[in-house]
Motif scaffolding. Structure first.
Motif, PDB file in Angstrom:
ATOM      1  N   GLY A 230       0.831  -1.198   0.000  1.00 29.05           N
ATOM      2  CA  GLY A 230       0.000   0.000   0.000  1.00 29.05           C
ATOM      3  C   GLY A 230       0.866   1.249   0.000  1.00 29.05           C
ATOM      4  O   GLY A 230       2.091   1.177   0.014  1.00 29.05           O
ATOM      5  N   GLY A 231       0.230   2.400  -0.027  1.00 30.37           N
ATOM      6  CA  GLY A 231       0.941   3.672   0.042  1.00 30.37           C
ATOM      7  C   GLY A 231       0.985   4.390  -1.292  1.00 30.37           C
ATOM      8  O   GLY A 231       0.415   3.941  -2.286  1.00 30.37           O
ATOM      9  N   ARG A 232       1.669   5.505  -1.301  1.00 30.62           N
ATOM     10  CA  ARG A 232       1.718   6.358  -2.487  1.00 30.62           C
ATOM     11  C   ARG A 232       2.293   5.590  -3.678  1.00 30.62           C
ATOM     12  O   ARG A 232       3.308   4.914  -3.573  1.00 30.62           O
ATOM     13  N   GLY A 233       1.616   5.717  -4.806  1.00 26.73           N
ATOM     14  CA  GLY A 233       2.071   5.067  -6.025  1.00 26.73           C
ATOM     15  C   GLY A 233       1.639   3.625  -6.172  1.00 26.73           C
ATOM     16  O   GLY A 233       1.853   3.021  -7.224  1.00 26.73           O
ATOM     17  N   MET A 234       1.030   3.063  -5.125  1.00 28.67           N
ATOM     18  CA  MET A 234       0.611   1.666  -5.180  1.00 28.67           C
ATOM     19  C   MET A 234      -0.877   1.601  -5.509  1.00 28.67           C
ATOM     20  O   MET A 234      -1.730   1.738  -4.633  1.00 28.67           O
ATOM     21  N   TYR A 235      -1.169   1.416  -6.787  1.00 26.66           N
ATOM     22  CA  TYR A 235      -2.559   1.307  -7.230  1.00 26.66           C
ATOM     23  C   TYR A 235      -2.588   0.437  -8.483  1.00 26.66           C
ATOM     24  O   TYR A 235      -1.584   0.286  -9.194  1.00 26.66           O
ATOM     25  N   GLY A 236      -3.750  -0.145  -8.740  1.00 26.21           N
ATOM     26  CA  GLY A 236      -3.957  -0.916  -9.961  1.00 26.21           C
ATOM     27  C   GLY A 236      -2.941  -2.024 -10.145  1.00 26.21           C
ATOM     28  O   GLY A 236      -2.573  -2.734  -9.205  1.00 26.21           O
ATOM     29  N   ASP A 237      -2.451  -2.148 -11.369  1.00 21.48           N
ATOM     30  CA  ASP A 237      -1.527  -3.229 -11.709  1.00 21.48           C
ATOM     31  C   ASP A 237      -0.242  -3.181 -10.895  1.00 21.48           C
ATOM     32  O   ASP A 237       0.383  -4.227 -10.651  1.00 21.48           O
ATOM     33  N   ARG A 238       0.147  -1.992 -10.453  1.00 24.14           N
ATOM     34  CA  ARG A 238       1.384  -1.881  -9.669  1.00 24.14           C
ATOM     35  C   ARG A 238       1.319  -2.713  -8.394  1.00 24.14           C
ATOM     36  O   ARG A 238       2.331  -3.249  -7.935  1.00 24.14           O
ATOM     37  N   VAL A 239       0.135  -2.802  -7.807  1.00 29.88           N
ATOM     38  CA  VAL A 239      -0.017  -3.569  -6.573  1.00 29.88           C
ATOM     39  C   VAL A 239       0.227  -5.045  -6.840  1.00 29.88           C
ATOM     40  O   VAL A 239       0.988  -5.717  -6.126  1.00 29.88           O
ATOM     41  N   HIS A 240      -0.414  -5.573  -7.872  1.00 26.27           N
ATOM     42  CA  HIS A 240      -0.260  -6.999  -8.172  1.00 26.27           C
ATOM     43  C   HIS A 240       1.176  -7.319  -8.596  1.00 26.27           C
ATOM     44  O   HIS A 240       1.719  -8.371  -8.239  1.00 26.27           O
ATOM     45  N   GLU A 241       1.806  -6.422  -9.332  1.00 24.91           N
ATOM     46  CA  GLU A 241       3.208  -6.610  -9.699  1.00 24.91           C
ATOM     47  C   GLU A 241       4.084  -6.670  -8.456  1.00 24.91           C
ATOM     48  O   GLU A 241       5.021  -7.476  -8.374  1.00 24.91           O
ATOM     49  N   SER A 242       3.775  -5.830  -7.468  1.00 20.76           N
ATOM     50  CA  SER A 242       4.543  -5.807  -6.222  1.00 20.76           C
ATOM     51  C   SER A 242       4.369  -7.108  -5.443  1.00 20.76           C
ATOM     52  O   SER A 242       5.338  -7.645  -4.881  1.00 20.76           O
TER      53      SER A 242
END
Length: 198
Positions: free
Chosen positions: A116-128
């Motif tokens: 979570g946190g700034r910049g963590m949304y959409g596909d970026r979350v699943h990639e992380s």
């Protein structure tokens, strides 16, 4: 409970909650939807469903404080007392945050506080999640506060991360649980004892 929604794109959570109201599964009245995107499918859908709608964005209100005030004025005018973020891709202003404190919900596609946190949304979350090698992921409904993804958790649901998962396969598994999780969280606002974080 008079529900309002903020959406930027499809507004899938808004659609599911409105359908639940129509079916009698949720004791609430869908009141309004605001989008920052004039071409948002959610905006067109909400208009057809009879909700009060407004396109309010930085294009019309370049001053963030004025935009915050305009959104709040519209929501208050629509009689909203509970606000649900449905894929809204903008930060919430302090006026809206204060007015809907404790009644402003968001769903995040991971098991917060992880990913979570700034910049963590959409596909970026699943990639992380995939990059971290996590064995499970899921979704979290939380109250929105000034800190990004830092508000109290209302409900979570878990899914396994399977060997060979791709971004698309993991995202689909998480999205499949989000609607029911949000419904459970909103139902729980009327009966807090029914809420469970896990």
């Amino acid at each position: 409970m008079n529900l309002a929604f903020l959406a930027s794109h499809g507004g899938s959570a808004a659609r599911q909650l409105v359908t639940a109201c129509q079916r009698g599964e949720l004791a609430a009245t869908p009141a309004a939807l605001v989008s920052n995107n004039s071409r948002s499918p959610a905006l067109a859908w909400a208009q057809a469903a009879g909700l009060q709608t407004a396109h309010l964005s930085s294009a019309r209100y370049p001053d963030p404080d004025e935009l915050d005030a305009a959104i709040l004025a519209f929501l208050v005018g629509a009689g909203a007392d509970t606000l649900v973020l449905s894929g809204y891709m903008r930060e919430i202003g302090p006026r809206v945050l204060t007015h809907f404190s404790g009644r402003l919900l968001n769903i995040h596609p991971s098991l917060l506080p992880r990913h979570g946190g700034r910049g963590m949304y959409g596909d970026r979350v699943h990639e992380s999640v995939l990059a971290a090698g996590d064995s499970e992921s899921g979704a979290t409904v939380h109250l929105v506060t000034a800190g990004i993804d830092e508000g109290p958790v209302l409900a979570q649901a878990r899914v396994p991360v399977q060997p060979g998962d791709t971004l698309d396969s993991l995202k689909a598994r998480v999205q499949a649980i989000e609607g029911d999780l949000m419904l459970r969280a909103v139902q729980g606002l009327a009966a807090p004892s029914a809420l469970s974080p896990t």
